[in-house]
Every structure is written in C-alpha cells, then in structure tokens.
Enzyme design. Structure first.
Site, PDB file in Angstrom:
ATOM      1  CG  ASP A 165      -2.644   3.259  -3.987  1.00 58.40           C
ATOM      2  OD1 ASP A 165      -1.879   3.408  -4.919  1.00 58.40           O
ATOM      3  OD2 ASP A 165      -2.893   3.750  -2.778  1.00 58.40           O
ATOM      4  CG  ASN A 173       7.209  10.125  -0.890  1.00 54.48           C
ATOM      5  OD1 ASN A 173       7.983   9.343  -0.549  1.00 54.48           O
ATOM      6  ND2 ASN A 173       6.895   9.507  -2.227  1.00 54.48           N
ATOM      7  CD  GLU A 208       1.133   5.577  -4.516  1.00 54.69           C
ATOM      8  OE1 GLU A 208       0.410   6.445  -4.579  1.00 54.69           O
ATOM      9  OE2 GLU A 208       2.319   5.990  -5.408  1.00 54.69           O
TER      10      GLU A 208
END
Length: 290
Positions: A165, A173, A208
C-alpha cells in the site's frame, strides 16, 4: 442508401432476366433438383452480400467478401437462367465456371482475413478485460484467475502473498492533484513490475494497493523480497507541479504451504498490512496466526 451496391447488383440481375425473357424461348426446367440447388446458392450469395454491411469499417474484408459473393452469385445466376431458357447465353463458354472459381477464391481470402480480424479483436478484448488501464498490470479478476487456475501453487510448495500500500496516497492526491497521483501509481507499478521474477504474479488490487503472489519461497525469502521492494520504491522520486515527491510503501505478508481459500489468504495479508501501518508505515510485517 444503406445497401446501394447490393441493390445495384440485384437490379442488374433483374434486368438481365427480363432481357432474356424477351430474346430467348422460355421452357420449364426439367431438372428441379439442380434448379433448387442453384437457386439456393444464388440466395446464399445475396445473403452474404447483405449481412456483411457492418464490415464496411474494415474495407479490405468487406470488398473481398462482397466481390467474391457477387462473382459467385453471377455464376449461379447464369446456371439458373440456363434452366429456364432453351438457348443458353453461356452454354458454349466457361465464363460461369471462371466466375465461380474467382468468386470462391475471393470469398476464401475474405473469410480468412475476417477470421484473423476476429482473433485479433478477441485477443485485444481479453487483454483489456484482464489489464488495469492506468498501470498496465493485471486487474483483480485476472489475478484471481491466475492464482487459482493454471498458475496455482502446489501443496507443499511455499508461497506468499504480498499486499503493498502506498503510504499517505490520499495526501498526494489532495496536495498535488489526481493527475500527479496517477503518475505516482503508474511509476510505482512499473517499478514493481521490473522487480518481479518469472513465476511471480503482480496485480493492482485496488486504489493504491498492489498484490504480489510469490511462488516457491520460504517466509524469510518473502520478507527479504518485500523489504527489497520497499527500499526500491523509497528511492524513487516524482516531479509534480515543480515539486519533488518521495513516497514509501507498507507491506503485509501472508506465507503458507497448503492451498486455502484465496480470500482468506488475502485477508491475512491485509491484517499484516494493517499492523505495518500501525507500526508507523514504510515497513514489512509477516502475518502470524493467533
């Protein structure tokens, strides 16, 4: 008009038939079996000509099939009219045989190209169905098919699932934009792919997260591989909006020797990943059964 070419060919045949009615003496055909066969062939040729209209977007295939069926139907038309008229227009020539042969060759080439085109489309659709569009890795569905299908590990052979991860990806973002986030995902995916072995299976598991399936490894080897991947990602840098981003990954590992439910194994790797995040992220944790 949608079937402009087809209607034009049909009209020419109709005019030719009317012309022969006025020139040659009409007689009812004696061989009904031959007449039926020739009529069915004529209809079949026109069926092909009309049903291939959607193939216009592929001109090479379309015109091969259209011309082939047109020539073949012309031969069938000549044979058909011989059954209706006393004097045949081609009774002393081999024109109908030539048209039939030439039409058959064109049809064969057209069908061959059509089959190749169909095979290419099926291959492209299969790749698209199995591939994550952003990263180019296998998607979840394809990963499951590979791990539980022909690439499933054998009992007694050590295997590991590595769930990776990207740490604090939401912040990337939020601070730099989703375009930058997509660039990070794509670059990390390519970096992970470059480190896979021939028997490893790598997929984007979602968001992700990336999932590795490692075949024929011990738990220590799985930990070493996971840590090497973690360090490799840590060395990467990303340029977004004139700023340099360095990201890290947390890794959860499940290791086993016998086939279980894949969902349970992934859940174990997820629990280990959760522990890695609780430990401060940017680390590797091996799942330990309670």
């Amino acid at each position: 008009m949608k079937y402009k070419t087809q209607f034009s060919i049909l009209m020419l045949y109709f005019l030719a038939f009317i012309y022969q009615l006025n020139v040659y003496a009409f007689s009812w055909p004696q061989d009904l079996v031959e007449l039926t066969a020739e009529l069915l062939m004529f209809i079949a040729c026109f069926t092909v000509m009309y049903y291939i209209n959607p193939l216009k977007i592929f001109p090479k295939v379309y015109w091969l099939l259209l011309c082939g069926s047109a020539f073949y139907s012309m031969s069938a038309f000549m044979d058909l009219t011989e059954e209706f008229f006393v004097q045949s227009t081609v009774s002393e020539s081999n024109l109908d045989d030539f048209l039939k042969t030439f039409g058959f060759i064109l049809l064969s080439i057209g069908i061959h190209r059509w089959m190749n085109l169909h095979t290419e489309f099926i291959s492209e659709l299969k790749v698209k169905a199995e591939t994550d569009q952003l990263t180019g890795l296998l998607n979840r569905r394809a990963f499951i098919e590979n791990v539980t299908g022909e690439f499933a590990p054998k009992d007694g052979e050590g295997r590991a699932l590595l769930l990776l991860d990207i740490d604090h990806f939401k912040a990337i973002n939020d601070n730099y934009g989703h375009a930058c986030g997509d660039q990070v995902l794509s670059t990390v995916a390519n970096a992970l792919k470059s480190q896979t072995r021939s028997d490893d299976i790598l997929a984007r598991w979602g968001g992700e997260e990336f999932l590795f399936s490692l075949a024929d490894v011990t738990s220590d080897e799985a930990i070493n591989i996971a840590d090497a991947l973690r360090l490799y990602i840590q060395q990467l840098s990303f340029e977004c909006n004139n700023k340099t981003i360095i990201c890290t990954v947390s890794v959860g590992i499940y290791h086993g020797y016998y086939t279980r439910c894949l969902e349970q194994d992934v859940d174990c790797a997820d629990q280990a990943l959760y522990q890695a995040k609780a430990n401060g992220r940017n680390c590797v944790v091996l799942y330990q059964a309670q």
